[in-house]
Motif scaffolding. Sequence first.
Motif, PDB file in Angstrom:
ATOM      1  N   SER A  79      -4.741 -10.132  39.667  1.00  0.00           N
ATOM      2  CA  SER A  79      -5.237 -11.311  38.973  1.00  0.00           C
ATOM      3  C   SER A  79      -5.351 -10.976  37.495  1.00  0.00           C
ATOM      4  O   SER A  79      -5.275  -9.804  37.091  1.00  0.00           O
ATOM      5  CB  SER A  79      -6.591 -11.742  39.537  1.00  0.00           C
ATOM      6  OG  SER A  79      -7.555 -10.735  39.331  1.00  0.00           O
ATOM      7  N   GLY A  80      -5.540 -11.990  36.694  1.00  0.00           N
ATOM      8  CA  GLY A  80      -5.648 -11.776  35.261  1.00  0.00           C
ATOM      9  C   GLY A  80      -6.795 -10.863  34.874  1.00  0.00           C
ATOM     10  O   GLY A  80      -6.599  -9.861  34.171  1.00  0.00           O
ATOM     11  N   PRO A  81      -8.018 -11.155  35.322  1.00  0.00           N
ATOM     12  CA  PRO A  81      -9.145 -10.262  34.976  1.00  0.00           C
ATOM     13  C   PRO A  81      -8.963  -8.843  35.502  1.00  0.00           C
ATOM     14  O   PRO A  81      -9.318  -7.880  34.822  1.00  0.00           O
ATOM     15  CB  PRO A  81     -10.339 -10.959  35.646  1.00  0.00           C
ATOM     16  CG  PRO A  81      -9.947 -12.393  35.761  1.00  0.00           C
ATOM     17  CD  PRO A  81      -8.471 -12.386  36.003  1.00  0.00           C
ATOM     18  N   ARG A  82      -8.408  -8.745  36.713  1.00  0.00           N
ATOM     19  CA  ARG A  82      -8.218  -7.402  37.271  1.00  0.00           C
ATOM     20  C   ARG A  82      -7.175  -6.623  36.471  1.00  0.00           C
ATOM     21  O   ARG A  82      -7.319  -5.431  36.229  1.00  0.00           O
ATOM     22  CB  ARG A  82      -7.803  -7.501  38.739  1.00  0.00           C
ATOM     23  CG  ARG A  82      -7.613  -6.138  39.384  1.00  0.00           C
ATOM     24  CD  ARG A  82      -7.332  -6.234  40.863  1.00  0.00           C
ATOM     25  NE  ARG A  82      -7.096  -4.930  41.431  1.00  0.00           N
ATOM     26  CZ  ARG A  82      -8.048  -4.068  41.763  1.00  0.00           C
ATOM     27  NH1 ARG A  82      -9.311  -4.401  41.583  1.00  0.00           N
ATOM     28  NH2 ARG A  82      -7.752  -2.891  42.272  1.00  0.00           N
ATOM     29  N   LEU A  83      -6.104  -7.299  36.063  1.00  0.00           N
ATOM     30  CA  LEU A  83      -5.073  -6.650  35.253  1.00  0.00           C
ATOM     31  C   LEU A  83      -5.647  -6.185  33.919  1.00  0.00           C
ATOM     32  O   LEU A  83      -5.360  -5.079  33.449  1.00  0.00           O
ATOM     33  CB  LEU A  83      -3.907  -7.616  35.030  1.00  0.00           C
ATOM     34  CG  LEU A  83      -2.720  -7.069  34.226  1.00  0.00           C
ATOM     35  CD1 LEU A  83      -2.086  -5.892  34.952  1.00  0.00           C
ATOM     36  CD2 LEU A  83      -1.693  -8.171  33.983  1.00  0.00           C
ATOM     37  N   LYS A  84      -6.495  -7.020  33.322  1.00  0.00           N
ATOM     38  CA  LYS A  84      -7.122  -6.647  32.054  1.00  0.00           C
ATOM     39  C   LYS A  84      -8.044  -5.451  32.231  1.00  0.00           C
ATOM     40  O   LYS A  84      -8.040  -4.519  31.413  1.00  0.00           O
ATOM     41  CB  LYS A  84      -7.898  -7.842  31.510  1.00  0.00           C
ATOM     42  CG  LYS A  84      -8.602  -7.563  30.184  1.00  0.00           C
ATOM     43  CD  LYS A  84      -9.367  -8.783  29.709  1.00  0.00           C
ATOM     44  CE  LYS A  84     -10.099  -8.476  28.400  1.00  0.00           C
ATOM     45  NZ  LYS A  84     -10.876  -9.659  27.916  1.00  0.00           N
ATOM     46  N   SER A 121      -7.461  -3.388  46.319  1.00  0.00           N
ATOM     47  CA  SER A 121      -6.687  -2.615  45.346  1.00  0.00           C
ATOM     48  C   SER A 121      -5.312  -3.221  45.094  1.00  0.00           C
ATOM     49  O   SER A 121      -4.730  -3.039  44.018  1.00  0.00           O
ATOM     50  CB  SER A 121      -6.530  -1.169  45.832  1.00  0.00           C
ATOM     51  OG  SER A 121      -5.768  -1.126  47.031  1.00  0.00           O
ATOM     52  N   LEU A 122      -4.770  -3.940  46.084  1.00  0.00           N
ATOM     53  CA  LEU A 122      -3.436  -4.550  45.936  1.00  0.00           C
ATOM     54  C   LEU A 122      -3.502  -5.961  45.366  1.00  0.00           C
ATOM     55  O   LEU A 122      -2.471  -6.548  45.061  1.00  0.00           O
ATOM     56  CB  LEU A 122      -2.728  -4.583  47.305  1.00  0.00           C
ATOM     57  CG  LEU A 122      -2.425  -3.210  47.932  1.00  0.00           C
ATOM     58  CD1 LEU A 122      -1.801  -3.387  49.303  1.00  0.00           C
ATOM     59  CD2 LEU A 122      -1.517  -2.386  47.029  1.00  0.00           C
ATOM     60  N   PRO A 150     -17.473  -1.867  51.757  1.00  0.00           N
ATOM     61  CA  PRO A 150     -16.291  -2.518  52.318  1.00  0.00           C
ATOM     62  C   PRO A 150     -15.531  -1.570  53.228  1.00  0.00           C
ATOM     63  O   PRO A 150     -15.568  -0.345  53.046  1.00  0.00           O
ATOM     64  CB  PRO A 150     -15.463  -2.878  51.073  1.00  0.00           C
ATOM     65  CG  PRO A 150     -15.905  -1.913  50.022  1.00  0.00           C
ATOM     66  CD  PRO A 150     -17.352  -1.636  50.304  1.00  0.00           C
ATOM     67  N   THR A 151     -14.847  -2.139  54.197  1.00  0.00           N
ATOM     68  CA  THR A 151     -14.047  -1.323  55.105  1.00  0.00           C
ATOM     69  C   THR A 151     -12.818  -0.788  54.387  1.00  0.00           C
ATOM     70  O   THR A 151     -12.488  -1.229  53.274  1.00  0.00           O
ATOM     71  CB  THR A 151     -13.626  -2.144  56.324  1.00  0.00           C
ATOM     72  OG1 THR A 151     -12.780  -3.218  55.876  1.00  0.00           O
ATOM     73  CG2 THR A 151     -14.837  -2.716  57.043  1.00  0.00           C
ATOM     74  N   ALA A 152     -12.136   0.156  55.046  1.00  0.00           N
ATOM     75  CA  ALA A 152     -10.929   0.734  54.443  1.00  0.00           C
ATOM     76  C   ALA A 152      -9.882  -0.347  54.202  1.00  0.00           C
ATOM     77  O   ALA A 152      -9.210  -0.366  53.158  1.00  0.00           O
ATOM     78  CB  ALA A 152     -10.374   1.832  55.351  1.00  0.00           C
ATOM     79  N   GLY A 153      -9.751  -1.258  55.171  1.00  0.00           N
ATOM     80  CA  GLY A 153      -8.783  -2.340  55.004  1.00  0.00           C
ATOM     81  C   GLY A 153      -9.123  -3.239  53.836  1.00  0.00           C
ATOM     82  O   GLY A 153      -8.237  -3.658  53.074  1.00  0.00           O
ATOM     83  N   GLU A 154     -10.418  -3.536  53.676  1.00  0.00           N
ATOM     84  CA  GLU A 154     -10.838  -4.375  52.559  1.00  0.00           C
ATOM     85  C   GLU A 154     -10.604  -3.687  51.221  1.00  0.00           C
ATOM     86  O   GLU A 154     -10.222  -4.342  50.238  1.00  0.00           O
ATOM     87  CB  GLU A 154     -12.312  -4.730  52.717  1.00  0.00           C
ATOM     88  CG  GLU A 154     -12.595  -5.682  53.880  1.00  0.00           C
ATOM     89  CD  GLU A 154     -14.077  -5.885  54.107  1.00  0.00           C
ATOM     90  OE1 GLU A 154     -14.448  -6.857  54.770  1.00  0.00           O
ATOM     91  OE2 GLU A 154     -14.869  -5.031  53.630  1.00  0.00           O
ATOM     92  N   ARG A 155     -10.828  -2.365  51.182  1.00  0.00           N
ATOM     93  CA  ARG A 155     -10.592  -1.640  49.933  1.00  0.00           C
ATOM     94  C   ARG A 155      -9.109  -1.638  49.567  1.00  0.00           C
ATOM     95  O   ARG A 155      -8.739  -1.806  48.400  1.00  0.00           O
ATOM     96  CB  ARG A 155     -11.108  -0.202  50.052  1.00  0.00           C
ATOM     97  CG  ARG A 155     -12.630  -0.106  50.053  1.00  0.00           C
ATOM     98  CD  ARG A 155     -13.088   1.315  49.740  1.00  0.00           C
ATOM     99  NE  ARG A 155     -12.626   2.266  50.736  1.00  0.00           N
ATOM    100  CZ  ARG A 155     -13.319   2.621  51.809  1.00  0.00           C
ATOM    101  NH1 ARG A 155     -14.504   2.072  52.028  1.00  0.00           N
ATOM    102  NH2 ARG A 155     -12.843   3.506  52.658  1.00  0.00           N
ATOM    103  N   VAL A 156      -8.240  -1.426  50.568  1.00  0.00           N
ATOM    104  CA  VAL A 156      -6.793  -1.460  50.299  1.00  0.00           C
ATOM    105  C   VAL A 156      -6.368  -2.843  49.842  1.00  0.00           C
ATOM    106  O   VAL A 156      -5.592  -2.999  48.888  1.00  0.00           O
ATOM    107  CB  VAL A 156      -6.009  -1.033  51.570  1.00  0.00           C
ATOM    108  CG1 VAL A 156      -4.514  -1.258  51.368  1.00  0.00           C
ATOM    109  CG2 VAL A 156      -6.298   0.421  51.904  1.00  0.00           C
ATOM    110  N   LYS A 157      -6.886  -3.870  50.519  1.00  0.00           N
ATOM    111  CA  LYS A 157      -6.541  -5.243  50.160  1.00  0.00           C
ATOM    112  C   LYS A 157      -6.987  -5.565  48.741  1.00  0.00           C
ATOM    113  O   LYS A 157      -6.254  -6.206  47.968  1.00  0.00           O
ATOM    114  CB  LYS A 157      -7.197  -6.201  51.156  1.00  0.00           C
ATOM    115  CG  LYS A 157      -6.838  -7.662  50.942  1.00  0.00           C
ATOM    116  CD  LYS A 157      -7.505  -8.538  52.001  1.00  0.00           C
ATOM    117  CE  LYS A 157      -7.173 -10.015  51.773  1.00  0.00           C
ATOM    118  NZ  LYS A 157      -7.826 -10.878  52.796  1.00  0.00           N
TER     119      LYS A 157
END
Length: 733
Positions: A46-51, A42-43, A33-40
């Motif tokens: 969602s529920g699964p991501r928070l878990k 990371s920000l 993924p591009t740098a922009g996609e990685r930043v996006k």
Amino acid sequence: MEEKAGEYLVQRRVLDEVRLEEVAQKGTWSTKPTAGERVKESLRCSGPRLKQTALSWIPVLGWLPRYSFRDNAIGDLISGCSVGIMHLPQGMAYALLASLGPVYGLYTSLYPVLIYFIFGTSRHISIGTFAVISIMVGSVTERLGPDANFPMNGTNATGNVDLDARDRFRVQVACSLTVLAGLFQILLGVVRFGFVVTYLSEPLVRGYTTGSACHVCVSQLKYLFGVTPKRFTGPLSLIYTLVDICRLLPQTKVPELVVSLVALSVLIVVKEINACYRQKLPLPIPIEIIVIVAATVITHFGGLTSKYNIDVVGEIPSGLKAPKAPDTALFLEVIGDAFAVAIVGYAINISLGKTFALKHGYKVDSNQELVALGLSNAIGGFFQCYSVTASLSRSLVQESTGGKTQVAGLISSVIVLVTILKIGSLFSDLPKAVLSTIVFVNLKGMFKQFTDVPLLWKTNKVDLLVWLVTFTSTILLNLDLGLAVSIAFSMLTVIFRTQLPRYSILGRVAGTDLYLDVDTYKEAKEIPGIKIFRSSATIYYTNAEMYLEALQEKSGIEMGKLLTAKKKRDAKLKRAQKKEKSKSKAKKRGQPSKMVEKKVSLDDLGQVNEAFQHDAATSESDSEAGCRCDAEEGIPRVSATHSVVLDVSTTSFVDTVAVTTLKNIFRDLGEIDVEVYFAGCQGCVVEQLEAAGFFTDSLPKSRLFVSVHDAVLHVLGTRGPGDFVLDVCSTPM
């Protein structure tokens, strides 16, 4: 053709880089993924991501709900009790190494263990006090809080010391150092810098811990002999301290020496019994706590303190103290020591963690271990703990007695907590000499590392040199400077290894496509007219110039001399042609035969490619001399080498200096009519060469081949093998 077992036959076209991209269908897409996609990403929340984030930062939430009482409870209980009993004597003993009161060693065996239980990823290591870290902390507390700074009643005349004020200040220093070391570790873990420990090689860590063990040993001699040596700081302080202790030996307190020898003998004997019968004993005999209890009882009821003036630990306060912020004014004074403690502590911790993880088949997250250890130190510093790391002796007991998870650490903390609240004050009459003997006995594992020396002598002398330099610098320059010198020297060995690689000319083993060093393998024979050159290391700015020099030396092609000779021949030929042209205008038409005869002699003098003959005898003689001299004119002529194959399979990257050097090799050898080819160039290196603008119309990708054999077949197919026949089957070009 029918293939036999152990043999294989491959039939394919000769592949250069262009054909390889066609055959293998090299893709131009990118899966990253591009740098922009990685930043996006990371920000994004969602529920699964928070878990997933919560489980990665707080591992206990992942494994504790799935804890199996049936499979793990009994082993963790036994293991926790065994380790908890070890925490008590080691905590009090190692606190003396840190120049703190014994109770602070008990605090250090409590709070950090609880923090690691929540955030750690290793199931078997035992966090707490450790001799090396304790002596590193002690060197700082004694340097910043020497006895001379705390005179009794404002004067040094009597030599008395205000022990309470001194000890309070040393606790402040230790806590500030610990919090700062913890912050360093947390910061490194958050930025995913766990790989920094890879720069501490195993010989370096083992040499450093062995040298630190010598510091620990010398620091405890004063308690064994009951003497009070002067305090020395800086380089050679260990030597000065040892000399001063020897000077004070006539003043040895015999009662303390007797206590030390008796306790030492009992500890050594029982520990050897534990080692010999560890398979038969359900639990190791807790001899350390037994010796502490027995020594305390004998000293108290025998009145040894008043009769023989034996030095004891003194009052141990009961209960827990409220958290207290560290003195930030001390941060600047301890910042270097804090970083050293952070790195050494993490190196010991992760090495033990990975050892047990490999043995039991699970994974340890190096970055999360940094965060867990950092939180253990940072939070523990507020509760008057000093720096911690994993202990080898306690970790081995935790694993060998059946511990399966960090619940064992939680149980050991309960035992330490009960001791602090109810039992700790009973150890006020414990002789310090007994604690020092416990330290001595637990150094056995570190001193056994001296056996690394003969082993490294046989296996790797560079690693032996790293070990010896680390050990010597740690002994002579103290722990902080010794670590810095050791890391610098270890990095230098890496630089020198890449800067001074092994260069070789390759020859082919008959009947195979193998090309090996002709100086090492007797059956590897050079192919006439072709020089195959290989370096054992990556080509980059530190060794690019040596690569060029080695190429000329090994191949016998002195580019400078040959270029000069070619320019002289070209100039002489040009002058001769100009002279002949002018003469021809002045001559009559009846003299053509003489002019033709003259031209032939000029061609014979100036023609370069005439020297390219493929017989083996000519190749050998020319490769030694590098060039030949014209018998009449004394001008060097080009050798029989017409092609050079550079085996770059060991090169993993190229920098601008390497690209420039390789361009110069192609250009200079091309000017003397020697063709240059690459073999075994990795895909990432090809991409770097493309980005650097290496390939041009005169230097196309078709000069790159997937293997040395492909390059050789191409050269022979292009120029013709002459008298040399390659005895393997190959498909047409």
